[in-house]
Motif scaffolding. Structure first.
Motif, PDB file in Angstrom:
ATOM      1  N   CYS A 102      17.585   9.736  40.231  1.00 34.00           N
ATOM      2  CA  CYS A 102      18.669  10.150  39.336  1.00 34.00           C
ATOM      3  C   CYS A 102      20.007   9.561  39.776  1.00 34.00           C
ATOM      4  O   CYS A 102      20.806   9.120  38.942  1.00 34.00           O
ATOM      5  CB  CYS A 102      18.748  11.673  39.282  1.00 34.00           C
ATOM      6  N   LEU A 103      20.264   9.538  41.082  1.00 34.79           N
ATOM      7  CA  LEU A 103      21.502   8.930  41.563  1.00 34.79           C
ATOM      8  C   LEU A 103      21.519   7.431  41.281  1.00 34.79           C
ATOM      9  O   LEU A 103      22.552   6.869  40.896  1.00 34.79           O
ATOM     10  CB  LEU A 103      21.659   9.184  43.063  1.00 34.79           C
ATOM     11  N   MET A 104      20.357   6.774  41.450  1.00 32.28           N
ATOM     12  CA  MET A 104      20.300   5.341  41.201  1.00 32.28           C
ATOM     13  C   MET A 104      20.470   5.032  39.728  1.00 32.28           C
ATOM     14  O   MET A 104      21.033   3.988  39.360  1.00 32.28           O
ATOM     15  CB  MET A 104      18.961   4.788  41.706  1.00 32.28           C
ATOM     16  N   SER A 105      20.036   5.925  38.853  1.00 31.49           N
ATOM     17  CA  SER A 105      20.191   5.690  37.420  1.00 31.49           C
ATOM     18  C   SER A 105      21.654   5.685  37.010  1.00 31.49           C
ATOM     19  O   SER A 105      22.012   5.069  36.003  1.00 31.49           O
ATOM     20  CB  SER A 105      19.434   6.747  36.621  1.00 31.49           C
ATOM     21  N   VAL A 106      22.507   6.357  37.776  1.00 34.49           N
ATOM     22  CA  VAL A 106      23.942   6.337  37.495  1.00 34.49           C
ATOM     23  C   VAL A 106      24.553   5.013  37.930  1.00 34.49           C
ATOM     24  O   VAL A 106      25.431   4.461  37.260  1.00 34.49           O
ATOM     25  CB  VAL A 106      24.640   7.520  38.198  1.00 34.49           C
ATOM     26  N   ILE A 107      24.071   4.474  39.043  1.00 30.04           N
ATOM     27  CA  ILE A 107      24.622   3.217  39.575  1.00 30.04           C
ATOM     28  C   ILE A 107      24.053   2.023  38.830  1.00 30.04           C
ATOM     29  O   ILE A 107      24.783   1.142  38.380  1.00 30.04           O
ATOM     30  CB  ILE A 107      24.322   3.107  41.082  1.00 30.04           C
ATOM     31  N   ASN A 108      22.736   1.976  38.704  1.00 31.81           N
ATOM     32  CA  ASN A 108      22.067   0.863  38.016  1.00 31.81           C
ATOM     33  C   ASN A 108      20.802   1.413  37.373  1.00 31.81           C
ATOM     34  O   ASN A 108      19.786   1.623  38.050  1.00 31.81           O
ATOM     35  CB  ASN A 108      21.739  -0.268  38.992  1.00 31.81           C
ATOM     36  N   PHE A 109      20.873   1.667  36.071  1.00 34.12           N
ATOM     37  CA  PHE A 109      19.747   2.296  35.385  1.00 34.12           C
ATOM     38  C   PHE A 109      18.489   1.447  35.467  1.00 34.12           C
ATOM     39  O   PHE A 109      17.382   1.967  35.654  1.00 34.12           O
ATOM     40  CB  PHE A 109      20.095   2.552  33.916  1.00 34.12           C
ATOM     41  N   SER A 110      18.612   0.149  35.308  1.00 40.50           N
ATOM     42  CA  SER A 110      17.433  -0.717  35.260  1.00 40.50           C
ATOM     43  C   SER A 110      16.649  -0.655  36.562  1.00 40.50           C
ATOM     44  O   SER A 110      15.414  -0.648  36.563  1.00 40.50           O
ATOM     45  CB  SER A 110      17.856  -2.155  34.951  1.00 40.50           C
ATOM     46  N   THR A 111      17.353  -0.616  37.690  1.00 47.24           N
ATOM     47  CA  THR A 111      16.674  -0.483  38.979  1.00 47.24           C
ATOM     48  C   THR A 111      15.918   0.835  39.058  1.00 47.24           C
ATOM     49  O   THR A 111      14.771   0.886  39.519  1.00 47.24           O
ATOM     50  CB  THR A 111      17.688  -0.569  40.124  1.00 47.24           C
ATOM     51  N   ALA A 112      16.555   1.924  38.613  1.00 43.27           N
ATOM     52  CA  ALA A 112      15.896   3.229  38.634  1.00 43.27           C
ATOM     53  C   ALA A 112      14.699   3.257  37.694  1.00 43.27           C
ATOM     54  O   ALA A 112      13.662   3.853  38.006  1.00 43.27           O
ATOM     55  CB  ALA A 112      16.900   4.315  38.257  1.00 43.27           C
ATOM     56  N   GLU A 113      14.812   2.602  36.535  1.00 46.44           N
ATOM     57  CA  GLU A 113      13.714   2.581  35.558  1.00 46.44           C
ATOM     58  C   GLU A 113      12.500   1.864  36.112  1.00 46.44           C
ATOM     59  O   GLU A 113      11.369   2.365  36.037  1.00 46.44           O
ATOM     60  CB  GLU A 113      14.180   1.905  34.272  1.00 46.44           C
ATOM     61  N   LEU A 114      12.710   0.689  36.686  1.00 54.89           N
ATOM     62  CA  LEU A 114      11.589  -0.064  37.243  1.00 54.89           C
ATOM     63  C   LEU A 114      11.032   0.612  38.488  1.00 54.89           C
ATOM     64  O   LEU A 114       9.815   0.631  38.707  1.00 54.89           O
ATOM     65  CB  LEU A 114      12.036  -1.492  37.570  1.00 54.89           C
ATOM     66  N   GLY A 115      11.922   1.172  39.316  1.00 55.50           N
ATOM     67  CA  GLY A 115      11.449   1.857  40.513  1.00 55.50           C
ATOM     68  C   GLY A 115      10.691   3.125  40.214  1.00 55.50           C
ATOM     69  O   GLY A 115       9.813   3.535  40.985  1.00 55.50           O
ATOM     70  N   ALA A 116      11.008   3.781  39.088  1.00 55.72           N
ATOM     71  CA  ALA A 116      10.352   5.042  38.751  1.00 55.72           C
ATOM     72  C   ALA A 116       8.859   4.859  38.520  1.00 55.72           C
ATOM     73  O   ALA A 116       8.073   5.777  38.797  1.00 55.72           O
ATOM     74  CB  ALA A 116      11.008   5.656  37.512  1.00 55.72           C
ATOM     75  N   PHE A 117       8.433   3.710  38.019  1.00 56.33           N
ATOM     76  CA  PHE A 117       7.007   3.495  37.780  1.00 56.33           C
ATOM     77  C   PHE A 117       6.207   3.661  39.069  1.00 56.33           C
ATOM     78  O   PHE A 117       5.187   4.359  39.107  1.00 56.33           O
ATOM     79  CB  PHE A 117       6.782   2.091  37.207  1.00 56.33           C
ATOM     80  N   LEU A 118       6.676   3.035  40.138  1.00 56.25           N
ATOM     81  CA  LEU A 118       5.936   3.095  41.395  1.00 56.25           C
ATOM     82  C   LEU A 118       6.186   4.398  42.135  1.00 56.25           C
ATOM     83  O   LEU A 118       5.247   5.029  42.627  1.00 56.25           O
ATOM     84  CB  LEU A 118       6.329   1.900  42.269  1.00 56.25           C
ATOM     85  N   VAL A 119       7.450   4.818  42.217  1.00 53.56           N
ATOM     86  CA  VAL A 119       7.783   5.999  43.012  1.00 53.56           C
ATOM     87  C   VAL A 119       7.163   7.253  42.408  1.00 53.56           C
ATOM     88  O   VAL A 119       6.552   8.072  43.110  1.00 53.56           O
ATOM     89  CB  VAL A 119       9.317   6.147  43.143  1.00 53.56           C
ATOM     90  N   VAL A 120       7.310   7.445  41.092  1.00 50.24           N
ATOM     91  CA  VAL A 120       6.753   8.635  40.449  1.00 50.24           C
ATOM     92  C   VAL A 120       5.232   8.626  40.537  1.00 50.24           C
ATOM     93  O   VAL A 120       4.601   9.670  40.784  1.00 50.24           O
ATOM     94  CB  VAL A 120       7.226   8.721  38.985  1.00 50.24           C
ATOM     95  N   SER A 121       4.623   7.467  40.364  1.00 45.60           N
ATOM     96  CA  SER A 121       3.158   7.388  40.475  1.00 45.60           C
ATOM     97  C   SER A 121       2.697   7.775  41.872  1.00 45.60           C
ATOM     98  O   SER A 121       1.723   8.533  42.030  1.00 45.60           O
ATOM     99  CB  SER A 121       2.684   5.971  40.132  1.00 45.60           C
ATOM    100  N   MET A 122       3.384   7.268  42.896  1.00 49.70           N
ATOM    101  CA  MET A 122       3.009   7.616  44.269  1.00 49.70           C
ATOM    102  C   MET A 122       3.166   9.107  44.526  1.00 49.70           C
ATOM    103  O   MET A 122       2.293   9.751  45.111  1.00 49.70           O
ATOM    104  CB  MET A 122       3.874   6.824  45.254  1.00 49.70           C
TER     105      MET A 122
END
Length: 714
Positions: A601-621
């Protein structure tokens, strides 16, 4: 008893909803994550057509005033610059002198801006500041300085409080026809603007010396432009640099001209900036134009500025607009099948109600997805796609306009036509921005491009991210509740009426057992911060190759993890009781998912695209993490499938492995080297990309914590 039950207050709806989500967390997680992936795939279908939000811009409302006279003057400049480069032994500063002479003849203010190239060494305190942080390279000399040439037109009917900036990168050492053409286009419009009476904003023309990089030259000028200087304005001693004194030698009135050229000239607050480039990629059919807008950490200019350029280029000057695409997706078979499915669904929906405009052709869907993926990727990397990114560091809307001529651009007639059309395009953009009474604010600043005429706004693409991360707090609450109930059930706590006074203290202490898991999560994230700072110290050791730096970084990271484990307690310690071991990993997973949710959520404020792509792997893990010992012991298909998915995710989600897999998919696996990862990370920190911090302080700690859950000795 019945009366007591009637008088018992009912829980509030929000509380009952929370209890329902916690009790059905698995079902909720599957639904939300699947919906998040589907929402992301549907983004091209929910794209909106671009439009001009600010009515005052009025693009194309006035006829162009640029004529063959200005084009002829621009051709003279191009001819003089080409003639200078053809002379053997000509000074590398001769081109700046020619440019200053041409600008001075127009009656505009002119000055030189001298700067030294700066180092891009990693420093933890320079994140989220200007990439050129004021660190000069060692052993600089007069011949290593860059020299920008700046011309300023003062608006005759204005108070000098606002300005429009035109930038043309130019390398005086390696000059090509395309570089001189960009100067010709800029000079033609600059020449016209010295004669018009409708200017309401000053015009600044910056000829950026790109010998040390386009971004470095523009960034150095902007830094000095916005920095007040008291006393001597020149940061470089020009008297000691005898090689550059030729810049101050004009035939007439040398004393006056030298005084003018030494002063740093300023105009008003910058309303917008245009970087004008002519590409060396020749087109075979028609002139084309590409617009680059991404700045550092996914920042984008106001969409109206891009829409103006697109409208004038297509409907006024006949350019073909090109947009970056993620080319491997264009030939992706599963994406074509998905597009055909969406196309069929759209036809069925429109047959039910013609007003429901859902669906698009399969080819348009594939093309839009490739463009959307490219826009998402360039924003996620966090590195500017051109020197326009330096303006966004000062909250100035700027884009790079790159024109690609036909292959016959060397023919004079063809060159004159190209300069005329390019100049009229820039003139139209300047006229539109000149009409503004305030800064760009009407349109969007957060968006993803789907095509030259369609975009996805923040209100749409945030839905996909929200659905992806929504399961994390629900799973964390469910695991916390499960661990606490497991504790009370396994230890058979006495009822409160029969317990002695010490039992209340024991129950209270049991409820704080999650602190052990919280401490472990804190230690791992502290380790992530240490890993992120290690490159600063590794760079202090000279003489090592990128491969050696990568190995040193990995060894030091491993050593620091072992030291923290010894000091603050080993993360691999096991308890004796089976129930306590189950409770331990449940608390650890709850704390891990909570930390991942906060970090994303903090990363989505700074750079949404990074948080969006990172969410696929992090949330899955985080959702799938489960001790392998329990899954292998169960032996059923569900447990073994989960164990296999965890092993695959654990391998893919490790940042270096993710990088090499992605690079190999794009460029092939034959040319991969260990040092490539170091070079990529060095690029991220050189540009102060927040993606570097995300990888070190969010993604890597979550990966390690999930690995600890998998290896937990249950």
């Amino acid at each position: 008893m019945a009366e007591t039950e009637k008088l018992k207050p009912k829980a509030r709806p929000i509380v009952r909803l929370g209890i329902f989500l916690i009790s059905h967390s698995i079902f909720f997680s599957v639904v939300c994550f699947s919906a998040g992936v589907l929402a992301l795939l549907l983004l091209p279908m929910f794209a909106m057509n671009t439009y001009i939000s600010e009515n005052a811009l009025m693009p194309g409302s006035a006829n162009s005033m640029l004529s063959g006279r200005e084009v002829s003057e621009a051709n003279n400049l191009v001819k003089d610059l080409k003639g200078l480069n053809s002379k053997p032994g000509s000074s590398i500063f001769g081109s700046q002198q020619i440019l200053a002479q041409y600008i001075s003849k127009l009656g505009a203010d002119v000055n030189y801006h001298r700067f030294h190239p700066q180092s891009s060494q990693f420093h933890p305190l320079h994140f989220f500041s200007s990439p050129d942080s004021g660190i000069l390279k060692d052993n600089v000399s007069c011949m290593t300085q860059g020299i920008n040439t700046v011309g300023i037109i003062r608006a005759p009917q204005a108070d000098g409080k606002e300005a429009i900036v035109l930038v043309t990168p130019y390398n005086p050492v390696e000059t090509s026809l395309h570089d001189t053409l960009s100067l010709g286009i800029a000079y033609s419009i600059f020449s016209l603007l010295t004669q018009v009476t409708w200017l309401a904003k000053d015009i600044v023309w910056l000829v950026a010396d790109s010998r040390y990089g386009e971004y470095a030259a523009v960034s150095a000028w902007l830094r000095d432009y916005h920095t007040p200087v008291f006393g001597q304005s020149s940061v470089i001693d020009t008297d000691a640099c005898s090689e550059t004194n030729v810049l101050d030698e004009f035939e007439a009135n040398q004393v006056t001209e030298k005084r003018i050229l030494d002063d740093f000239k300023r105009a008003g607050t910058m309303a917008a900036a245009l970087v004008i480039k002519v590409s060396n990629r020749s087109e075979h059919f028609e002139d084309s134009l590409s617009v680059y807008a991404e700045a550092s950490n996914g920042q984008m200019p106001n969409l109206d500025l891009i829409n103006i350029v697109n409208y004038l280029a297509v409907h006024r000057q006949g350019f073909r607009i090109k947009i970056e695409k993620f080319w491997p997706l264009l030939n992706c078979k599963w994406l074509k099948v998905l597009g055909e499915v969406f196309e069929s669904i759209g036809k069925v929906i429109r047959s039910l109600n013609s007003e429901w405009k859902f669906g698009m052709s399969a080819s348009d869907y594939v093309d839009g997805t490739a463009t959307l993926a490219s826009s998402l990727y360039y924003q996620a990397v966090g590195i500017p796609t051109g020197s326009h990114g330096a303006f966004r560091d000062y909250q100035i809307d700027a884009i790079t306009v790159e024109m690609s001529p036909k292959f016959s651009s060397g023919i004079k007639v063809r060159r004159d036509d190209f300069i005329l059309r390019g100049g009229r395009l820039i003139e139209g953009v300047v006229r539109s921005v000149n009409n503004l009474l305030e800064k760009f604010h009407q349109s969007f600043f957060l968006y993803l491009m789907v095509s030259t005429g369609k975009f996805v706004s923040v209100g749409v693409y945030m839905i996909a991210f929200a659905l992806l991360v929504a399961p994390l707090p629900a799973v964390a609450a469910a695991l916390y509740s499960y661990a606490n109930n497991l504790n009370l059930t396994s230890e058979k706590v006495e009822p409160p009426a029969l317990a002695n006074p010490d039992d209340e203290l024991i129950v209270s202490l049991r409820s704080w057992k999650w602190l052990n898991a919280a401490k472990r999560v804190f230690v791992v994230h502290l380790w992530g911060a240490i890993v992120s700072l290690l490159p600063y110290f590794i760079c202090q050791i000279p003489g090592y190759s990128p491969t050696e730096n990568s190995i040193i970084w990995g060894l030091l990271s491993l050593l620091s993890l072992l030291v923290l484990s010894v000091i603050l307690g080993s993360p691999f310690s096991s308890t004796k009781s089976y129930e306590q071991r189950i409770q331990e990993w449940a608390f650890l997973k709850a704390m891990t998912t909570s930390a991942a949710f906060i970090g994303l959520c903090l990363m989505s404020v700074i750079n949404f695209s990074t948080a969006e792509l990172g969410a696929f792997l992090v949330v899955s893990m985080c959702l799938l993490a489960h001790p392998l010992k329990l899954d292998l012991g169960a032996g059923n298909f569900k447990a073994l499938s989960r164990a296999a998915c965890n092993l695959v995710l654990g391998f893919i989600a490790f940042p270096p492995v993710t990088f090499f897999l992605f690079k190999g998919a794009l460029q092939g696996f034959d040319n991969l080297h260990i040092g490539d990862f170091w070079n990529w990370m060095e690029t991220l920190w050189a540009w102060n990309s927040a993606t570097f911090l995300y990888l070190g302080m969010v993604h890597l700690p979550c990966w390690l914590l999930c690995t600890q859950i998998l290896l937990h000795p249950c």
